[in-house]
Design an enzyme around this catalytic site. Structure first.
Site, PDB file in Angstrom:
ATOM      1  N   HIS A  53       0.844  -1.209   0.000  1.00  0.00           N
ATOM      2  CA  HIS A  53       0.000   0.000   0.000  1.00  0.00           C
ATOM      3  C   HIS A  53       0.872   1.248   0.000  1.00  0.00           C
ATOM      4  CE1 HIS A  53       0.861  -0.468   4.263  1.00  0.00           C
ATOM      5  NE2 HIS A  53       0.354   0.710   4.540  1.00  0.00           N
ATOM      6  N   HIS A  55       1.401   3.989   1.961  1.00  0.00           N
ATOM      7  CA  HIS A  55       1.886   4.829   3.068  1.00  0.00           C
ATOM      8  C   HIS A  55       3.399   5.038   3.005  1.00  0.00           C
ATOM      9  CE1 HIS A  55      -1.929   4.068   5.665  1.00  0.00           C
ATOM     10  NE2 HIS A  55      -2.048   5.126   4.897  1.00  0.00           N
ATOM     11  N   ASP A  57       5.780   5.042   5.085  1.00  0.00           N
ATOM     12  CA  ASP A  57       6.698   4.131   5.778  1.00  0.00           C
ATOM     13  C   ASP A  57       6.837   2.793   5.042  1.00  0.00           C
ATOM     14  OD1 ASP A  57       3.962   3.745   6.673  1.00  0.00           O
ATOM     15  OD2 ASP A  57       4.723   2.400   8.226  1.00  0.00           O
ATOM     16  N   HIS A  58       6.181   2.691   3.862  1.00  0.00           N
ATOM     17  CA  HIS A  58       6.314   1.490   3.032  1.00  0.00           C
ATOM     18  C   HIS A  58       6.899   1.792   1.650  1.00  0.00           C
ATOM     19  CE1 HIS A  58       3.730  -0.989   5.802  1.00  0.00           C
ATOM     20  NE2 HIS A  58       3.493   0.234   6.212  1.00  0.00           N
ATOM     21  N   HIS A 111      -7.393  -0.661   5.752  1.00  0.00           N
ATOM     22  CA  HIS A 111      -6.314   0.246   6.173  1.00  0.00           C
ATOM     23  C   HIS A 111      -6.149   1.353   5.122  1.00  0.00           C
ATOM     24  CE1 HIS A 111      -2.581   1.421   8.136  1.00  0.00           C
ATOM     25  NE2 HIS A 111      -1.935   1.297   7.000  1.00  0.00           N
ATOM     26  N   ASP A 130      -0.043  -3.851   6.221  1.00  0.00           N
ATOM     27  CA  ASP A 130      -0.679  -3.286   7.419  1.00  0.00           C
ATOM     28  C   ASP A 130      -2.136  -3.731   7.526  1.00  0.00           C
ATOM     29  OD1 ASP A 130       1.707  -2.022   7.904  1.00  0.00           O
ATOM     30  OD2 ASP A 130       0.947   0.022   7.669  1.00  0.00           O
ATOM     31  N   HIS A 168       4.763  -4.506  10.662  1.00  0.00           N
ATOM     32  CA  HIS A 168       5.116  -3.772  11.893  1.00  0.00           C
ATOM     33  C   HIS A 168       5.275  -4.721  13.081  1.00  0.00           C
ATOM     34  CE1 HIS A 168       4.539   0.474  10.655  1.00  0.00           C
ATOM     35  NE2 HIS A 168       3.664  -0.040   9.796  1.00  0.00           N
TER      36      HIS A 168
END
Ligand code: ZN
Ligand code: FE
Length: 248
Positions: A53, A55, A57-58, A111, A130, A168
């Site tokens: 996805h 985001h 942090d990915h 998410h 996530d 995570h």
């Protein structure tokens, strides 16, 4: 398939593996330098980035990795507007080949709207991003509780021995939350203690998640009873658990 974990930031994991015929692949590189350091230390190049996805942090490592390795970027077709420079748009229900391995794309909205999980059936491996965490699930940024519950039920249908690589390390907090809503579960204290003593709890097994993860058990009569919701629908129970976790 030997999968390595590259920890980044506070609690994210990037995953790396090499296919039987030598393709080097990373999943969700949210940062560039730690991934480059890992690849150089181990003498690997990089051919393919996979995404679950959009985001930051990915995906934030994409530019640095692309510049250095000229690798391809594969990600969810529904997030084409959110993830720059994708070469391959992954479609729900389709199978894709990486060297000698193949994976199926499972669309799991909740998410984010376009979130996908990557299921390597022959390897018994699921990259759940996530959507599903050990003893938890992702926050509902772009979806409804019903979306997420349906997504988790789809993942729950995969075989028990599936090894789940979630993005995570949230397990210790998730275990404490589980205890707060089901303190009478006969195994909750033992599992909580065990998790506290582990620095890394990823990957997890799907059988473990089916048995204990409260977010996969909104239709479990025992959990419903612990919540005082015996007569409520599974959708309502799931929404309530997610609400409680958001305020935990
Ligand atoms: Zn996310
Ligand atoms: Fe994340």
């Amino acid at each position: 398939m030997k999968i390595s974990l590259i920890p980044i930031y506070e609690d994210n994991y990037v995953f790396h593996f090499i296919t039987d015929d030598g393709l080097s692949v990373v999943v969700d590189p949210g940062d560039g330098q730690p991934v480059i350091d890992y690849l150089e230390t181990n003498g690997h190049s990089l051919q393919v980035i996979l995404h679950t996805h959009h985001h930051w942090d990915h995906i934030n490592g994409d530019d640095a990795l692309r510049e250095k390795y000229n690798c391809e970027i594969w990600g969810p077709e529904f997030e084409i507007m959110r993830i720059p420079n994708m070469d391959v748009l992954l479609e729900d229900g389709q199978n894709y080949t990486l060297g000698s391995h193949s994976f199926k794309v499972i669309h799991t909205p909740g998410h984010t709207r376009g979130h996908i999980c990557l299921y390597f059936e022959k390897d018994n491996v699921l990259f759940s991003g996530d959507t599903m965490f050990s003893l938890g699930c992702g926050r509902l940024f772009e979806g409804t509780p019903d979306d997420m519950w349906n997504s988790l039920k789809t993942l729950r249908n995969l075989p028990d021995d599936t090894i789940v690589y979630c993005a995570h390390e949230y397990t210790a907090t998730n275990a404490k939350f589980w205890k707060s809503i089901e303190s009478n579960h006969p195994e909750v204290d033992d599992i909580l203690e065990k998790i506290k003593s582990q620095k890394c709890t990823v990957p997890t097994k799907l059988s473990f998640e089916k048995a204990y993860n409260p977010f996969l058990r909104a239709d479990d009569p025992k959990l419903k009873q612990a919540l005082g919701m015996v007569d409520e629908t599974e959708e309502k129970v799931f929404a309530h658990i997610r609400h409680l976790k958001d305020n935990f």
